[in-house]
Motif scaffolding. Structure first.
Motif, short mmCIF file in Angstrom:
data_model
loop_
_atom_site.label_atom_id
_atom_site.label_comp_id
_atom_site.label_asym_id
_atom_site.label_seq_id
_atom_site.Cartn_x
_atom_site.Cartn_y
_atom_site.Cartn_z
N LEU A 419 1.53 11.42 4.26
CA LEU A 419 2.41 10.13 4.34
C LEU A 419 2.00 9.36 5.72
CD1 LEU A 419 5.68 11.53 3.28
CD2 LEU A 419 4.37 9.54 1.86
N HIS A 420 1.69 10.23 6.81
CA HIS A 420 1.67 9.74 8.00
C HIS A 420 0.29 8.79 7.94
CE1 HIS A 420 0.18 9.66 12.20
NE2 HIS A 420 1.52 9.39 12.54
N HIS A 421 -0.93 9.65 7.48
CA HIS A 421 -2.09 8.93 7.29
C HIS A 421 -1.97 7.68 6.37
CE1 HIS A 421 -6.27 8.43 5.51
NE2 HIS A 421 -6.57 9.01 6.88
N SER A 427 -3.03 1.54 4.52
CA SER A 427 -3.25 1.55 3.04
C SER A 427 -2.12 1.54 2.03
CB SER A 427 -4.33 2.87 2.84
OG SER A 427 -3.75 3.97 3.15
N THR A 428 -0.80 1.22 2.73
CA THR A 428 0.17 1.24 1.82
C THR A 428 0.31 0.32 0.66
OG1 THR A 428 1.45 -0.37 3.16
CG2 THR A 428 1.53 1.83 3.70
N GLY A 429 -0.51 -0.92 0.99
CA GLY A 429 -0.64 -1.76 -0.23
C GLY A 429 0.70 -2.73 -0.21
N LEU A 430 1.58 -2.66 0.79
CA LEU A 430 2.81 -3.48 0.75
C LEU A 430 2.56 -4.44 1.75
CD1 LEU A 430 5.24 -0.46 1.50
CD2 LEU A 430 4.67 -1.38 -0.92
N CYS A 433 6.56 -5.93 3.89
CA CYS A 433 7.29 -5.31 5.00
C CYS A 433 6.41 -4.00 5.40
CB CYS A 433 8.70 -4.67 4.40
SG CYS A 433 8.49 -3.59 3.26
N GLY A 434 6.64 -3.64 6.48
CA GLY A 434 6.10 -2.37 7.03
C GLY A 434 7.01 -0.91 7.07
N ILE A 435 6.03 0.05 7.32
CA ILE A 435 6.80 1.29 7.35
C ILE A 435 6.62 1.89 8.69
CG2 ILE A 435 6.84 3.70 6.40
CD1 ILE A 435 5.86 2.86 3.84
N ASN A 436 7.79 2.38 9.25
CA ASN A 436 8.03 3.32 10.42
C ASN A 436 8.35 4.71 9.83
OD1 ASN A 436 7.72 4.43 13.00
ND2 ASN A 436 10.21 3.86 13.28
N LEU A 437 7.24 5.51 9.77
CA LEU A 437 7.70 6.99 9.41
C LEU A 437 8.19 7.82 10.67
CD1 LEU A 437 7.28 9.00 6.79
CD2 LEU A 437 5.05 9.68 7.84
N VAL A 438 9.20 8.22 10.31
CA VAL A 438 10.07 9.00 11.41
C VAL A 438 10.03 10.63 11.14
CG1 VAL A 438 12.22 9.61 12.48
CG2 VAL A 438 11.49 7.22 11.85
N ASN A 439 9.41 11.45 11.88
CA ASN A 439 9.44 12.94 11.70
C ASN A 439 10.71 13.55 12.00
OD1 ASN A 439 8.27 15.38 11.35
ND2 ASN A 439 7.26 15.53 13.12
N GLY A 440 11.44 13.82 10.99
CA GLY A 440 12.87 14.12 11.39
C GLY A 440 13.17 15.93 11.69
N LEU A 441 12.58 16.19 12.95
CA LEU A 441 12.91 17.54 13.17
C LEU A 441 14.15 17.77 13.70
CD1 LEU A 441 9.37 17.97 14.94
CD2 LEU A 441 9.89 18.75 12.76
N THR A 517 -0.18 13.17 -3.30
CA THR A 517 -0.25 11.80 -3.71
C THR A 517 0.75 11.27 -4.60
OG1 THR A 517 -1.58 12.63 -5.46
CG2 THR A 517 -2.60 11.92 -3.76
N ALA A 518 1.47 12.10 -5.29
CA ALA A 518 2.58 11.97 -6.08
C ALA A 518 3.76 11.36 -5.19
CB ALA A 518 2.93 13.24 -7.02
N VAL A 519 3.82 11.93 -4.05
CA VAL A 519 4.88 11.68 -3.33
C VAL A 519 4.78 10.29 -2.62
CG1 VAL A 519 6.04 12.25 -0.87
CG2 VAL A 519 5.35 14.14 -2.50
N ILE A 520 3.51 9.97 -2.29
CA ILE A 520 3.30 8.43 -1.80
C ILE A 520 3.51 7.67 -3.03
CG2 ILE A 520 1.30 7.16 -1.17
CD1 ILE A 520 -0.04 9.69 0.50
N GLU A 521 3.06 8.11 -4.14
CA GLU A 521 3.19 6.73 -5.28
C GLU A 521 4.69 6.76 -5.30
OE1 GLU A 521 1.18 4.80 -6.74
OE2 GLU A 521 -0.36 5.54 -5.45
N LYS A 522 5.60 7.87 -5.37
CA LYS A 522 7.12 7.58 -5.48
C LYS A 522 7.59 6.76 -4.48
CE LYS A 522 10.87 8.13 -7.56
NZ LYS A 522 11.40 7.65 -8.81
N LEU A 523 7.16 7.07 -3.28
CA LEU A 523 7.81 6.34 -2.08
C LEU A 523 7.17 4.75 -1.98
CD1 LEU A 523 9.16 6.20 0.55
CD2 LEU A 523 6.87 6.88 1.66
#
Length: 532
Positions: A419-421, A427-430, A433-441, A517-523
């Motif tokens: 997801l981070h890559h 390469s999101t194709g969006l 809008c943009g995405i800020n991926l937060v690592n939820g530790l 890839t399935a998780v990416i497509e769902k997101l």
């Protein structure tokens, strides 16, 4: 004017007399049951984070708040308000208010089959409660058994006062336990609540060790002359027993029960909390302290103490949040505004109200929706959505824990890196809008920072685990994406999302591994539904 003056004077004197009468009535019913010449030291709670005396915190203004008292008339059993709000409509007086002594009563819910109880002038004798001291640091009590931390109440662990001549059934017995003001001598007393009443109003249900029931069973009514109080807690106080105190989901059920108990009993401010258990401290106490006016452990009192107003909070197992896991609760989240205009027994705003309470307790604004950020280094008007990936990580939870958590997604690191890559390479194709991926530790963040991460997220992703319980604090337009492995197909978070009215998506796995890839497509599909 001279003719009107006598009439105005009469009205003034009448209002003054009426006001004085109200003041007399108030002080008669709220004054101490004991001699006014008697001097008692008063206990003030201390906030554990700064060890300074705490005043009672006011309730915050919450957009989803709906009135709790008085309870709705003719509330149907099984309604959403019955499950999540004030369904505690049957009042049972075990000791009625009088000019002298105490009073004690319970409010019973037909829907939840549990009670919230409260009493005035309730005396606790710590020496008659068998359990560990509680409140220690985790490293000090490693390998301590759970049985040592749960309370065992001896007869007279709690006492109320009443005039002996006004009641039957009193017997003289020797007090159990020693210690200052707590034992020795012969007193006249009776058991306040018998087994028949316990079975009707504080039922065991499927709970092996119902500590609230045991507490109520221990209460003895003693003559007012034997009810000696050297120390008083004047502020309204919740008495809470926790079981799975280091688990976020179960602690949220405890928070919710404590919140509901405070509202049902009509407390004007946030109460203090006394833990009637012997657990050590955990990170979750940060939220207990934020939600309420102060916390303390029962065994930290060195001698008997009297509570001017005590409220017994039901176990977390008795809340709809827990009962919904095994029994269908057909409720959907709705805005308080819509419910105020169009009441609906199948919809609720109570979970949203509670989530706002948590956010407000940490000082976060609750009167507006989340605002989207703009990229700092770009002139583009494209908005940026926070996508929070809630991670499961190793940490030491309690004295019997080895420090390793059970993996629910064996390739979690691989999924997050993919997801981070996907986001970092653009390469999101969006395009909108943009995405800020937060690592939820989350396990290594303060509770306040965890709640901040939740409220700032447009999308919350995670494998099934207690950390996802934080979605109770999510804003109304948040989307939940749960990755469900074959071994953990449980409805916890789907139900919370439903009861809050949040959009929920699940990816059910054939095993414990997700295809990145399935998780990416769902997101990507979810982001497009947000207008990206």
């Amino acid at each position: 004017m001279s003719k009107r003056n006598p009439k105005i004077l009469k009205i003034f004197l009448y209002m003054l007399l009426l006001n004085s009468l109200f003041l007399i009535i108030y002080f008669v019913f709220h004054s101490s049951s004991f001699s006014p010449e008697q001097s008692h030291p008063h206990i003030r709670f201390h906030v554990s984070v700064n060890n300074q005396s705490a005043i009672q915190k006011p309730w915050p203004i919450l957009p989803s708040y709906l009135p709790w008292t008085p309870p709705q008339r003719n509330l149907p059993t099984g309604s959403c308000e019955g499950y999540f709000g004030n369904g505690f409509t049957k009042r049972v007086d075990f000791l009625k208010p009088r000019r002298e002594g105490s009073w004690f009563r319970c409010f019973y819910s037909e829907t939840l089959q549990s009670s919230i109880c409260e009493g005035m002038n309730l005396r606790m004798v710590p020496d008659r409660i068998v359990m560990s001291r509680g409140g220690e640091k985790l490293e000090e009590v490693m390998r301590r058994k759970e049985e040592e931390e749960l309370p065992e109440f001896r007869q007279g662990a709690f006492e109320v006062a009443e005039v002996v001549s006004s009641r039957l059934g009193f017997k003289r017995h020797r007090r159990f336990g020693g210690g200052e003001g707590g034992g020795g001598g012969s007193v006249v007393s009776r058991r306040l609540v018998n087994d028949e009443m316990l079975n009707e109003y504080i039922q065991e249900g499927g709970i092996d060790r119902h500590t609230m029931r045991d507490l109520v069973a221990s209460i003895r009514a003693v003559d007012t002359k034997d009810f000696v109080c050297e120390e008083w807690v004047e502020e309204p106080t919740l008495l809470v027993t926790r079981f799975e105190y280091a688990n976020l989901f179960h602690t949220v059920t405890d928070w919710y029960s404590a919140y509901v108990s405070s509202r049902v009993t009509g407390l004007p401010n946030r109460p203090h909390v006394v833990f009637v258990d012997g657990h050590c401290t955990t990170q979750l106490e940060e939220t207990w302290t934020a939600l309420f006016s102060g916390i303390r452990y029962a065994k930290n009192f060195t001698k008997p103490v009297c509570f001017r107003h005590a409220i017994l909070s039901p176990l977390g197992y008795e809340t709809a949040l827990f009962k919904g896991l095994t029994g269908e609760i057909d409720c959907k989240g709705e805005s308080a505004h819509n419910l105020w205009q169009n009441p609906d027994d199948k919809r609720t705003a109570r979970i949203s109200e509670f989530g706002e309470m948590i956010r407000a307790a940490f000082g976060f604004p609750v009167n507006r929706h989340r605002s989207l950020e703009k990229p700092p280094s770009s002139s583009s008007t494209t908005s940026v959505h926070n996508v929070l990936f809630v991670r499961r990580e190793d940490y030491l939870a309690h004295p019997r824990h080895g420090g390793k958590v059970q993996s629910r997604l064996i390739n979690e690191e691989e999924v997050f890196d993919s997801l981070h890559h996907w986001v970092a390479t653009g390469s999101t194709g969006l395009t909108k809008c943009g995405i800020n991926l937060v690592n939820g530790l989350l396990a290594h963040m303060s509770m306040k920072d965890q709640v901040r991460a939740i409220q700032d997220a447009s999308v919350i992703i995670g494998a099934h685990g207690a950390g996802l319980t934080h979605i109770v604090s999510a804003t109304p337009n948040t989307t939940i994406f749960e990755i469900v492995s074959v071994e953990f197909q449980r409805p916890h978070f789907e139900l919370i999302a439903k009861w809050k009215g949040l959009e929920y998506h699940a990816m059910h796995l054939a095993n414990s591994r997700a295809e990145p890839t399935a998780v990416i497509e769902k997101l990507k599909e979810i982001m497009k539904s947000l207008g990206c």
